[in-house]
Enzyme design. Sequence first.
Site, short mmCIF file in Angstrom:
data_model
loop_
_atom_site.label_atom_id
_atom_site.label_comp_id
_atom_site.label_asym_id
_atom_site.label_seq_id
_atom_site.Cartn_x
_atom_site.Cartn_y
_atom_site.Cartn_z
CG HIS A 1 3.90 -2.31 10.81
ND1 HIS A 1 3.21 -1.43 11.73
CD2 HIS A 1 4.24 -1.48 9.75
CE1 HIS A 1 2.90 -0.32 11.15
NE2 HIS A 1 3.71 -0.29 9.73
CG HIS B 1 -0.34 0.05 2.35
ND1 HIS B 1 0.45 -0.90 3.07
CD2 HIS B 1 -0.25 1.19 3.71
CE1 HIS B 1 1.01 -0.75 4.21
NE2 HIS B 1 0.38 0.53 4.63
CG ASP C 1 0.92 -1.50 7.83
OD1 ASP C 1 2.01 -2.41 7.95
OD2 ASP C 1 1.00 -0.48 7.81
CG ASP D 1 4.77 2.95 7.29
OD1 ASP D 1 3.99 3.57 6.56
OD2 ASP D 1 4.81 1.98 8.19
#
Length: 310
Positions: free
Chosen positions: A268, A61, A210, A65
């Site tokens: 993450h 995405h 994520d 980050d």
Amino acid sequence: MSLRVTFLGTGGAVPTTERAPSALFVNREGDHLLFDCGEGTQRGMMRFGTGFGVDRIFVSHLHGDHVLGIPGLVQTLGFTDRTEPLTIHCPPGTSEDLDALVHAAGHQPRFPVRIEEVAPGAVAYEADAYTVSAFETAHRTRSQGYVLAEDDRKGRFDRPRAEELGVPVGPAFGRLHAGETVELEDGTVVEPEQVVGPPRPGRTLVYTADTRPVDETVAVAEGADLLVHDATFADDMAGRARETAHSTGREAGTIARRADVARLALVHISSRYAGDASAIRQDAQEAFDGACLLPDDGTEIRVPFPDATA
């Protein structure tokens, strides 16, 4: 055949002195694949010895980050006199923004950069012995994970049985293992299934990036050899995980247990755990009794075949 995974960036949105933003380097028998490319990825490549020979980048995405390392990496690759194309795979509707990122500050790459959108459920890349496919995840923007799935391998060749049947040592062994029927000098016909075992499964690596815990991950990760899952927070921050569309260690562990994976890697990690992230792994291990890893930046693991013996 080797399948090595190097965790170049295991941190969350805010980097720390110990954890860079998201980047996962996969070396599959000399094919170099990069999953996400956060800030500082190229320094991680130098520091941890993966080299810059990236063939493809798979973007989950467009949060910074996960992509802000792309412009610098592309420019560095140009300085190394690269001529072969670099392909960047990305979610639907994101290619224009990625193209703008590649050309940040007016930069013109010195080699072809191809940006290809891939929808969840579709194959992003098909190689000779494996594929990389996308699957839908649940984040605050259009996002997806990726599955690297190897083809099944040939069954084991039973040499003692072949010799017992009278097959002469030599090329006939190879023909049988390749699935061909062999006729012996006395007219006896030996079929491959008489001396070759059932196909053996290849390896499966799943990278979620994520995401909230979702059923799609369970479906694609069923029986996977390695699941790399978002585990941004410990369980006491479950409310924050829901608000930000991330997962806790316990939620990642639950997904791993439901999918019956062999190993789980937690990534993450929020900067709030810069001093000690062990609570995240502890929560995950309470939900999942398989091998549970909390990798540091630079951790390298080898993924064995499911039927490998110790």
